[in-house]
Design an enzyme around this catalytic site. Structure first.
Site, PDB file in Angstrom:
ATOM      1  N   VAL A 284       0.833  -1.205   0.000  1.00 17.35           N
ATOM      2  CA  VAL A 284       0.000   0.000   0.000  1.00 17.35           C
ATOM      3  C   VAL A 284       0.865   1.250   0.000  1.00 17.35           C
ATOM      4  O   VAL A 284       0.582   2.241  -0.701  1.00 17.35           O
ATOM      5  CB  VAL A 284      -0.960  -0.005   1.207  1.00 17.35           C
ATOM      6  N   ALA A 285       1.941   1.229   0.761  1.00 15.01           N
ATOM      7  CA  ALA A 285       2.823   2.400   0.827  1.00 15.01           C
ATOM      8  C   ALA A 285       3.538   2.646  -0.499  1.00 15.01           C
ATOM      9  O   ALA A 285       3.859   3.788  -0.835  1.00 15.01           O
ATOM     10  CB  ALA A 285       3.841   2.205   1.947  1.00 15.01           C
ATOM     11  N   ILE A 287       2.369   2.143  -3.531  1.00 17.87           N
ATOM     12  CA  ILE A 287       1.485   2.582  -4.612  1.00 17.87           C
ATOM     13  C   ILE A 287       1.270   4.092  -4.515  1.00 17.87           C
ATOM     14  O   ILE A 287       0.822   4.602  -3.486  1.00 17.87           O
ATOM     15  CB  ILE A 287       0.133   1.844  -4.539  1.00 17.87           C
ATOM     16  N   GLU A 289      -0.861   6.773  -4.663  1.00 16.84           N
ATOM     17  CA  GLU A 289      -2.301   7.017  -4.775  1.00 16.84           C
ATOM     18  C   GLU A 289      -2.632   8.330  -5.472  1.00 16.84           C
ATOM     19  O   GLU A 289      -3.667   8.472  -6.122  1.00 16.84           O
ATOM     20  CB  GLU A 289      -2.944   7.026  -3.376  1.00 16.84           C
ATOM     21  N   ASP A 331      -5.185  23.974 -44.333  1.00 15.12           N
ATOM     22  CA  ASP A 331      -5.426  24.853 -45.471  1.00 15.12           C
ATOM     23  C   ASP A 331      -6.592  25.787 -45.202  1.00 15.12           C
ATOM     24  O   ASP A 331      -7.172  26.355 -46.111  1.00 15.12           O
ATOM     25  CB  ASP A 331      -5.689  24.034 -46.743  1.00 15.12           C
TER      26      ASP A 331
END
Length: 461
Positions: A284-285, A287, A289, A331
């Site tokens: 978790v740390a 990733i 977020e 053009d």
């Protein structure tokens, strides 16, 4: 079996479509056919509902990693420490709301622009020329085309004068295609060589024509291409591919590190549950977020800046795709106009000749009087309107001097000429065009004292 109208004679085409070249369809018959054939427009993929839009955002690889992180965080805290989980879910909701809201606003803006820019067509209904929304065209309608017109449907040419169309969007040929009315072509004639047909979605670059509509909507050549495109899915933008790669690598690294930590703990004979929770906390740390939220905010800022420059972005990641472009070729002038012109000044060698100049300019033009004023080429409608303000109505002029022949304007001759019968039995030839093209062929100048030889000084002046 598909009907090859280009291989039939004009009479066969008219009989098949049950229409009259001089009267066109009646209003009632037009409404009946519209109900049967449907509107003359290309089908589009049905916009996804709110649930599918949200689901599409949640399928993003980085969002899936965040959802997995939220679940692991909640599990690691034993359901008690829910703050991290709530923060992660809040980021996911924030990212989804911004993306869905932007795409929905862009779709509504595009729909409004399409309605605003819906082209109108000149058709004969019950023998009267009318301006009709192109979506209401049906097979059998008699369509009137001239230079500058958008061709709203496929059609067989019944009559043409110097007709040229730009078919580059369909065939890739950059030069205008010369069109003509005539007998049928061989059934195996390729699309690029069907000179007796006009193709919906192309543009008239010169001349005039009367056409009977043979196909509308998805039955047109352009509609067949649109049908193929409907079966193609949307591709990924460079940013989406990069984010997917980052998510994949990040997920593999987290899983690998967690597995190593768990294995080391097992070798040290530590408690299995403690080591599992430690590995989950580490995952978790690891990733980031805030990454999806940061990316979404940056893209939303880009969309806002583009909107202030009057550009509509359908999907947020498309902003980054535009950033990948190093050269943009165009053009277009970047100018929006009303496609209307107004005569501000008439210059003649003598003021008494103004009405004569307006008369010749009006006769040598194809502008027609409609319900809201003159319709046709903007330059010609401006001249006809100026003549009408001077008391010279085009209809009255043509009754007195009916047209008997014409040489349409083209880019080589740079002039147009019409021949008119005068009441005394003589003929009048009216010419208009680029000054250098017309003056080069003039020998005399009509002034207040009558005609005199035209000098080089007169030409320069």
């Amino acid at each position: 079996m598909e009907r090859t109208f280009y291989s039939d004679t004009p009479r066969q085409v008219l009989d098949t479509l049950d229409t009259d070249p001089d009267q066109g369809l009646s209003q009632g018959e037009g409404a009946r056919r519209l109900a049967g054939y449907g509107e003359n427009k290309l089908e589009k993929a049905k916009p996804p509902g709110l649930f599918r839009q949200v689901l599409a955002q949640l399928r993003d690889p980085m969002i899936l990693v965040l959802l997995a992180a939220a679940a692991l965080s909640f599990f690691a805290g034993g359901g008690q420490d829910w703050l991290d989980t709530a923060i992660i879910l809040l980021i996911v909701v924030f990212n989804t709301v911004i993306s869905v809201s932007q795409e929905d606003n862009a779709r509504k803006a595009l729909e409004a622009l399409e309605k605003l820019a819906a082209p109108r067509a000149r058709v004969l209904r019950e023998g009267v020329e009318r301006r009709l929304e192109s979506t209401h065209l049906v097979p059998g309608d008699i369509l009137l085309l001239e230079a500058g017109d958008y061709v709203p449907a496929d059609g067989r040419i019944l009559w043409a004068a110097g007709l040229q169309t730009d078919e580059s969007a369909m065939t890739g040929e950059s030069l205008p295609v010369h069109k003509r009315a005539g007998d049928g072509l061989p059934p195996d004639t390729p699309l690029a060589e069907r000179k007796n047909m006009v193709i919906g979605g192309t543009v008239v670059t010169g001349g005039r024509a009367k056409v009977v509509v043979t196909a509308t909507g998805m039955q047109t050549e352009m509609g067949k291409i649109a049908g193929l495109l409907l079966r193609q899915g949307q591709g990924e933008t460079p940013l989406q591919r990069k984010m997917k790669e980052v998510s994949r690598v990040l997920s593999l690294v987290c899983v690998g590190v967690c597995a190593v930590m768990f294995g080391v703990g097992m070798l040290q004979h530590r408690d299995i549950l403690d080591m599992f929770l430690t590995a989950v906390a580490l995952a978790v740390a690891a990733i980031p977020e805030g990454l999806p939220a940061i990316v979404t905010i940056v893209l939303a800022v880009g969309v806002g800046r583009m909107a202030r420059r009057n550009a509509i972005i359908k999907r947020l990641p498309a902003v980054e795709t535009l950033g990948c472009a190093s050269v943009i070729c165009s053009d277009k002038t970047g100018t929006l106009t009303k496609n209307q012109m107004t005569v501000l000044e008439v210059w003649t060698p003598a003021p008494a000749l103004r009405d004569r100049a307006l008369t010749l300019g009006t006769l040598c033009g194809d502008a027609q009087e409609g319900p809201g004023g003159y319709i046709g080429d903007p330059t010609e409608t401006a001249i006809a309107q100026a003549a009408a303000q001077a008391g010279l109505e085009k209809a009255a002029l043509e009754r007195d001097m009916p047209r008997r022949g014409e040489a349409p304007f083209d880019s080589v001759r740079k002039r147009m000429a019409t021949c008119h019968a005068l009441p005394n039995g003589e003929a009048l030839v009216a010419v208009k065009g680029a000054p250098e093209a017309v003056l080069a062929r003039c020998t005399h100048l009509l002034g207040a004292q009558g005609p005199r030889p035209l000098t080089d000084g007169d030409r320069r002046r």
